[in-house]
Design a protein around this motif. Sequence first.
Motif, PDB file in Angstrom:
ATOM      1  N   ALA A  65       0.844  -1.195   0.000  1.00 15.47           N
ATOM      2  CA  ALA A  65       0.000   0.000   0.000  1.00 15.47           C
ATOM      3  C   ALA A  65       0.878   1.244   0.000  1.00 15.47           C
ATOM      4  O   ALA A  65       1.814   1.352   0.792  1.00 15.47           O
ATOM      5  CB  ALA A  65      -0.919   0.013   1.218  1.00 15.47           C
ATOM      6  N   LEU A  66       0.585   2.174  -0.899  1.00 12.91           N
ATOM      7  CA  LEU A  66       1.304   3.439  -1.006  1.00 12.91           C
ATOM      8  C   LEU A  66       0.328   4.570  -0.732  1.00 12.91           C
ATOM      9  O   LEU A  66      -0.731   4.644  -1.365  1.00 12.91           O
ATOM     10  CB  LEU A  66       1.921   3.576  -2.399  1.00 12.91           C
ATOM     11  CG  LEU A  66       2.871   2.446  -2.807  1.00 12.91           C
ATOM     12  CD1 LEU A  66       3.257   2.567  -4.279  1.00 12.91           C
ATOM     13  CD2 LEU A  66       4.116   2.441  -1.935  1.00 12.91           C
ATOM     14  N   SER A  67       0.675   5.419   0.195  1.00 10.50           N
ATOM     15  CA  SER A  67      -0.264   6.446   0.658  1.00 10.50           C
ATOM     16  C   SER A  67       0.185   7.843   0.243  1.00 10.50           C
ATOM     17  O   SER A  67       1.373   8.117   0.089  1.00 10.50           O
ATOM     18  CB  SER A  67      -0.395   6.387   2.186  1.00 10.50           C
ATOM     19  OG  SER A  67      -0.826   5.112   2.605  1.00 10.50           O
ATOM     20  N   HIS A  68      -0.835   8.714   0.092  1.00 12.63           N
ATOM     21  CA  HIS A  68      -0.610  10.134  -0.175  1.00 12.63           C
ATOM     22  C   HIS A  68      -1.438  10.919   0.832  1.00 12.63           C
ATOM     23  O   HIS A  68      -2.611  10.601   1.069  1.00 12.63           O
ATOM     24  CB  HIS A  68      -1.034  10.487  -1.606  1.00 12.63           C
ATOM     25  CG  HIS A  68      -0.579  11.847  -2.047  1.00 12.63           C
ATOM     26  ND1 HIS A  68      -1.236  13.005  -1.685  1.00 12.63           N
ATOM     27  CD2 HIS A  68       0.476  12.237  -2.814  1.00 12.63           C
ATOM     28  CE1 HIS A  68      -0.620  14.041  -2.213  1.00 12.63           C
ATOM     29  NE2 HIS A  68       0.424  13.606  -2.906  1.00 12.63           N
ATOM     30  N   PRO A  69      -0.867  11.935   1.453  1.00 14.54           N
ATOM     31  CA  PRO A  69      -1.587  12.634   2.527  1.00 14.54           C
ATOM     32  C   PRO A  69      -2.873  13.317   2.086  1.00 14.54           C
ATOM     33  O   PRO A  69      -3.784  13.501   2.899  1.00 14.54           O
ATOM     34  CB  PRO A  69      -0.565  13.661   3.035  1.00 14.54           C
ATOM     35  CG  PRO A  69       0.424  13.813   1.927  1.00 14.54           C
ATOM     36  CD  PRO A  69       0.475  12.502   1.234  1.00 14.54           C
ATOM     37  N   LYS A  70      -2.966  13.709   0.804  1.00 13.19           N
ATOM     38  CA  LYS A  70      -4.154  14.430   0.340  1.00 13.19           C
ATOM     39  C   LYS A  70      -5.002  13.581  -0.597  1.00 13.19           C
ATOM     40  O   LYS A  70      -6.124  13.223  -0.294  1.00 13.19           O
ATOM     41  CB  LYS A  70      -3.745  15.731  -0.335  1.00 13.19           C
ATOM     42  CG  LYS A  70      -3.091  16.732   0.627  1.00 13.19           C
ATOM     43  CD  LYS A  70      -2.737  18.032  -0.076  1.00 13.19           C
ATOM     44  CE  LYS A  70      -2.101  19.028   0.901  1.00 13.19           C
ATOM     45  NZ  LYS A  70      -1.737  20.297   0.231  1.00 13.19           N
ATOM     46  N   SER A  71      -4.452  13.268  -1.751  1.00 10.12           N
ATOM     47  CA  SER A  71      -5.209  12.488  -2.736  1.00 10.12           C
ATOM     48  C   SER A  71      -4.230  11.744  -3.631  1.00 10.12           C
ATOM     49  O   SER A  71      -3.163  12.252  -3.983  1.00 10.12           O
ATOM     50  CB  SER A  71      -6.101  13.397  -3.582  1.00 10.12           C
ATOM     51  OG  SER A  71      -6.689  12.658  -4.643  1.00 10.12           O
ATOM     52  N   ILE A  72      -4.607  10.529  -4.010  1.00 12.15           N
ATOM     53  CA  ILE A  72      -3.740   9.732  -4.889  1.00 12.15           C
ATOM     54  C   ILE A  72      -3.701  10.309  -6.303  1.00 12.15           C
ATOM     55  O   ILE A  72      -2.784   9.996  -7.071  1.00 12.15           O
ATOM     56  CB  ILE A  72      -4.215   8.271  -4.941  1.00 12.15           C
ATOM     57  CG1 ILE A  72      -5.669   8.185  -5.411  1.00 12.15           C
ATOM     58  CG2 ILE A  72      -4.029   7.590  -3.598  1.00 12.15           C
ATOM     59  CD1 ILE A  72      -6.170   6.781  -5.619  1.00 12.15           C
ATOM     60  N   PHE A  73      -4.671  11.146  -6.653  1.00 17.94           N
ATOM     61  CA  PHE A  73      -4.718  11.721  -8.003  1.00 17.94           C
ATOM     62  C   PHE A  73      -3.813  12.959  -8.069  1.00 17.94           C
ATOM     63  O   PHE A  73      -4.254  14.083  -8.268  1.00 17.94           O
ATOM     64  CB  PHE A  73      -6.158  12.044  -8.392  1.00 17.94           C
ATOM     65  CG  PHE A  73      -7.007  10.815  -8.506  1.00 17.94           C
ATOM     66  CD1 PHE A  73      -6.933  10.005  -9.632  1.00 17.94           C
ATOM     67  CD2 PHE A  73      -7.865  10.442  -7.481  1.00 17.94           C
ATOM     68  CE1 PHE A  73      -7.702   8.858  -9.734  1.00 17.94           C
ATOM     69  CE2 PHE A  73      -8.635   9.296  -7.575  1.00 17.94           C
ATOM     70  CZ  PHE A  73      -8.555   8.498  -8.706  1.00 17.94           C
ATOM     71  N   ASP A  74      -2.551  12.666  -7.839  1.00 18.79           N
ATOM     72  CA  ASP A  74      -1.505  13.676  -7.895  1.00 18.79           C
ATOM     73  C   ASP A  74      -0.482  13.212  -8.920  1.00 18.79           C
ATOM     74  O   ASP A  74       0.021  12.086  -8.832  1.00 18.79           O
ATOM     75  CB  ASP A  74      -0.856  13.842  -6.511  1.00 18.79           C
ATOM     76  CG  ASP A  74       0.308  14.815  -6.527  1.00 18.79           C
ATOM     77  OD1 ASP A  74       1.456  14.347  -6.715  1.00 18.79           O
ATOM     78  OD2 ASP A  74       0.072  16.021  -6.366  1.00 18.79           O
ATOM     79  N   TYR A 431      -3.930  -2.247   8.530  1.00 18.87           N
ATOM     80  CA  TYR A 431      -4.110  -1.151   7.573  1.00 18.87           C
ATOM     81  C   TYR A 431      -4.846  -1.647   6.335  1.00 18.87           C
ATOM     82  O   TYR A 431      -5.732  -0.967   5.804  1.00 18.87           O
ATOM     83  CB  TYR A 431      -2.746  -0.573   7.190  1.00 18.87           C
ATOM     84  CG  TYR A 431      -2.826   0.602   6.243  1.00 18.87           C
ATOM     85  CD1 TYR A 431      -2.992   1.895   6.726  1.00 18.87           C
ATOM     86  CD2 TYR A 431      -2.754   0.418   4.866  1.00 18.87           C
ATOM     87  CE1 TYR A 431      -3.071   2.979   5.867  1.00 18.87           C
ATOM     88  CE2 TYR A 431      -2.838   1.492   3.991  1.00 18.87           C
ATOM     89  CZ  TYR A 431      -2.990   2.768   4.497  1.00 18.87           C
ATOM     90  OH  TYR A 431      -3.075   3.837   3.630  1.00 18.87           O
ATOM     91  N   PHE A 432      -4.491  -2.839   5.883  1.00 13.87           N
ATOM     92  CA  PHE A 432      -5.160  -3.396   4.708  1.00 13.87           C
ATOM     93  C   PHE A 432      -6.599  -3.805   5.017  1.00 13.87           C
ATOM     94  O   PHE A 432      -7.454  -3.778   4.136  1.00 13.87           O
ATOM     95  CB  PHE A 432      -4.370  -4.599   4.178  1.00 13.87           C
ATOM     96  CG  PHE A 432      -3.126  -4.208   3.432  1.00 13.87           C
ATOM     97  CD1 PHE A 432      -3.181  -3.842   2.097  1.00 13.87           C
ATOM     98  CD2 PHE A 432      -1.897  -4.180   4.074  1.00 13.87           C
ATOM     99  CE1 PHE A 432      -2.044  -3.462   1.408  1.00 13.87           C
ATOM    100  CE2 PHE A 432      -0.740  -3.801   3.400  1.00 13.87           C
ATOM    101  CZ  PHE A 432      -0.813  -3.437   2.070  1.00 13.87           C
ATOM    102  N   GLU A 433      -6.856  -4.155   6.254  1.00 13.24           N
ATOM    103  CA  GLU A 433      -8.231  -4.468   6.630  1.00 13.24           C
ATOM    104  C   GLU A 433      -9.088  -3.205   6.668  1.00 13.24           C
ATOM    105  O   GLU A 433     -10.264  -3.228   6.305  1.00 13.24           O
ATOM    106  CB  GLU A 433      -8.259  -5.164   7.995  1.00 13.24           C
ATOM    107  CG  GLU A 433      -7.680  -6.570   7.971  1.00 13.24           C
ATOM    108  CD  GLU A 433      -7.881  -7.281   9.293  1.00 13.24           C
ATOM    109  OE1 GLU A 433      -8.482  -6.672  10.204  1.00 13.24           O
ATOM    110  OE2 GLU A 433      -7.444  -8.436   9.417  1.00 13.24           O
ATOM    111  N   GLN A 434      -8.509  -2.112   7.115  1.00 13.97           N
ATOM    112  CA  GLN A 434      -9.265  -0.871   7.254  1.00 13.97           C
ATOM    113  C   GLN A 434      -9.449  -0.127   5.935  1.00 13.97           C
ATOM    114  O   GLN A 434     -10.459   0.549   5.741  1.00 13.97           O
ATOM    115  CB  GLN A 434      -8.556   0.050   8.261  1.00 13.97           C
ATOM    116  CG  GLN A 434      -8.511  -0.518   9.675  1.00 13.97           C
ATOM    117  CD  GLN A 434      -7.542   0.216  10.576  1.00 13.97           C
ATOM    118  OE1 GLN A 434      -6.832   1.122  10.137  1.00 13.97           O
ATOM    119  NE2 GLN A 434      -7.492  -0.178  11.840  1.00 13.97           N
TER     120      GLN A 434
END
Length: 764
Positions: A65-74, A431-434
Amino acid sequence: MFYKKLSYCVLLFIFLFTCLSLFSISRLRFDYNFDHFFPKHDPELSFYLKYREKFGNDNDYLLLALSHPKSIFDPVFLKKVDSVTQIISRLRHVERVQSPTTLSSPIIEAFGVFEVPYLHVNEPERYQQDSSTIYQSPGLVGTFFSADARSVALVIQTSPNLTKLPSDTLLINLKGKLHLVGLNDYHIAGKAVAQSIFVDRMQYELALFMSISIVMVIIFLYFTFRTWWGVVMPLMVVLISICWSMGLMGLTGTNIDVMTMLLPTIMFVVGMSDSVHILTQYVTEVAEGKPKTQAIITTLKDVGLATFITAITTAIGFLTLLTADIGPIRNFGVYTGIAVVVAYLLSMTMLPAMMLLMPLPPRTAPKKEAFTWPMLLRRLLLFVFKYRTRILVATTGIILASIYCISLIRMDTTLLDDLSDNDPVKLDFKYFEQNFAGVRPFELYLKAAPGHTLYDLPVLREVEEIEHYLTTQYGLKFIISPLTVVKTLNRAINGGSAESFQLPQTEAQWRKVQAKLKLFRKRPELNSLVSANQTEGRLSGKMGDIGSARATQLTDQFREFMRKQTNSTLLLTHVTGSSLLLDKNNDTLTRDLMEGLLLDILFIGAIVGLMFRSFKMIVITLLPNILPIVLIGAFMGITAINLKVSTSIIFTIALGIAIDDTIHFISKLKLELMSGKPLYYAVKRTYLTTGKAVIITSCILMAGFCTLIFSTFEGTFYVGLLISLTLLFAVLSDLLLLPILVVYFFRPKNKVPSKQPQKQIQVQ
C-alpha cells in the motif's frame, strides 16, 4: 580411588559427546513456515495440496500500500507509483505485479481487443474522468484503491513457497526501491513479511531468554548453596542437556521454529529441578558429618527414585504433545521430553562425578540453613493442621467457582495471533483491513457437473448466487472467479460500461460472449482461475481477519447454504485454503491436547499406584496437581484469554512439571513410613526435609518461566505467564493441601495409623 577413576571416565565421555553435539548444532536453521502448522493427517490438507498444485498457493503474494496525505490523483505521486511498479516487476522472486497504474479495461470491437487504462498517468487533465470511472467500476475500490482516495495497493505475486533467505532478499530490495523512488509512506503485508519477521525475532529472543535464564538460575543457586560449585555443577548439567537435545535436532534435520525456540529456556528451569534436589540432600548429608563418598551414595539412594519418577512424569507431560497433529508441536514435545530425560541421566552420572572430585561443601552454611528452613516450615505445617477444615472448605469453594469460570473460555485465533496489537507488522496488516479488502484469504473449489463446463450459463448463475451470499452474508470484500471473467467480457463487448459488468441477460448476448472467450484464454490471470478443460476452477476472495471462531461459524452456515441452494447436477463445490486449515487446526489441536492431558493424568496415576499400591494415594497425589490446572482454566476464562495453539499446550506441560514436587513429597513419605514412623510423624519429617527443595525449585521454575513474559510473541508470553501461575498454585497446593489429604484419607497398609493429637506434631 575406583570411584575417582570412574568419575574421570564419565566426564571424558560426556565431554566427547558434547563436542559431537556442538558440531550438529551448527547445522540448525531457524524456520517459520505456515504450512508446517497444518494438520498433517487431515483429509482437508490432502485436498488443499492437490488444489494448490492446480491453481497455485493462496498466500504466495505481497500486498503493498502506497499512501498520499491528500489524494492519490496527484501527477508526481502516480508517476512514482508507475515507476516503482516497473522496477518491482523486474525484481528476483517476483512473477507478476498488479498495480493501479497498469490496470486496464478491455474493449472488444470489430478490429480486435483494446486495453483502455483506468489511469492515464501521463495525462493529468484526465484524472477527474479517471477518478469517476474507477469509483464506479466494481472490484477496484477496496482492492487497488482505498475508499478515501488516499491509498493505492499493489498485488505482487511471488515465487511459490519462498523460504527465509529469498523472502529477506525480496523485502530488502523492495524497500530499497521504494526509498529510491521517494515513496516512504508505505505498508507491506504477506507471508514473506511474517516469515521474515518471525524468524528474526526468534533468533533474538532465543539469545535473550537464554541469557536471562542463566542469570536468574545463577542468582537462585548462589543464594541457595552459597558456594561456587553449587552454581557451576547444576548449570553444567542443564547446559549439556540442552546441547545434547539440540544436537539431536541438528542431526535429524529439524529446524528451530516458534515452538522449539522455547526448549533452551524451559530446560534451564525444568532441568534444574533434579540437580537442586540432589545437591540439597547432599549438603544435608555432609552437614550430618558423613564422608563424601558415603554422602553421595546415601543421597542417590534417598532421592534417586523420586528424581527418576519426576523425570519420567515431566517427560511424559511433554511427550503427550505427540497427540497433536501439528509438526512444530510434536517436535517441541519430543525434543523437550528427550532433554528432560538427558538432564536426569546427567544428574545421576555427571553430577555425582563432579561432587566426588570437588571439595566438601562448607558446613557452616548448611547449619545456618538448617536452622532457618525447618523453623519456617514447622510454623507453616502447624498453620496447615490448625486450619485444615477451613482449607478444605475453601478449596472446595474455589473448585466450584473455577468450574463456572472455565465455561467462559473461548476457542479462537487469528492469522497473526502471536504478535501484539501494537506490533508494526500487525498494524500493517490491519491497515489493509481498514482501507482495502483485507489479508485473510478465502478459497472455494469449483467443479462443473458431468456434461457441463464452468462457462455454461446455468453453472455461472449458480456461481453468481454463491458470490452474492459470500458478499452479503459471509463478508468477503473481494472476489474473483470464472464469473468475473465472463462479466469482464460482457462489459468489453458493450463498450466498457460499468452497467454491463454482469451476466448476459439473453441467449443471443450469451452466445456473443462465448464466441469471444477464446480471446481471453491466454491471459495469465485465467490460468489460476479455470483449468484447461474448463471443468475445474476456483473462487478466490479476501476479507478481514475475523478469527477462527467466527470464521468457522460462517463457513458452517455457508456449507448449509450450499447444501440447500446449490444444484449439484450443475456445480460441485468444496471450501478449502490455508485459512480454513488453520481454523480447523485450533479445534482439532485443542481436542488432541485435552486427550494428551488425560493421558498424562493416567500415566502419573499409574506410577503413583505402583509406588503405594493404593487407589486413595492416586487421588491424593493427583488432586493437588489437577487443582492448579483448574485454577489456570478459571484464570483464562476470567481474563478472556482464548484457547488456541499456544495456550492449549500449557496444560499438559504444566501438569508434567508441577507433579514433580508432589512426587518428591510422597517418595520421602514412603521412605519415612517404611522406616516404621507413624503417619503424622512421617508427614512432619517429610514436610521439613522436602519443603526447602520444593520451594527452591518452584521459585527457580517460576522465575525462569517469568522471563518469557517479555517476549514479543503473544503465544510465548502466555506460556510464561500461565505456567508460572500454575507452578505458584501447585506449590501452594502441595504445601497447604497435600499434607491434609494424606493424614485425612491415607492409611498405610500393615501399619496402625498414628492417633497423636496435633500438639504432638510440634516436637522440636
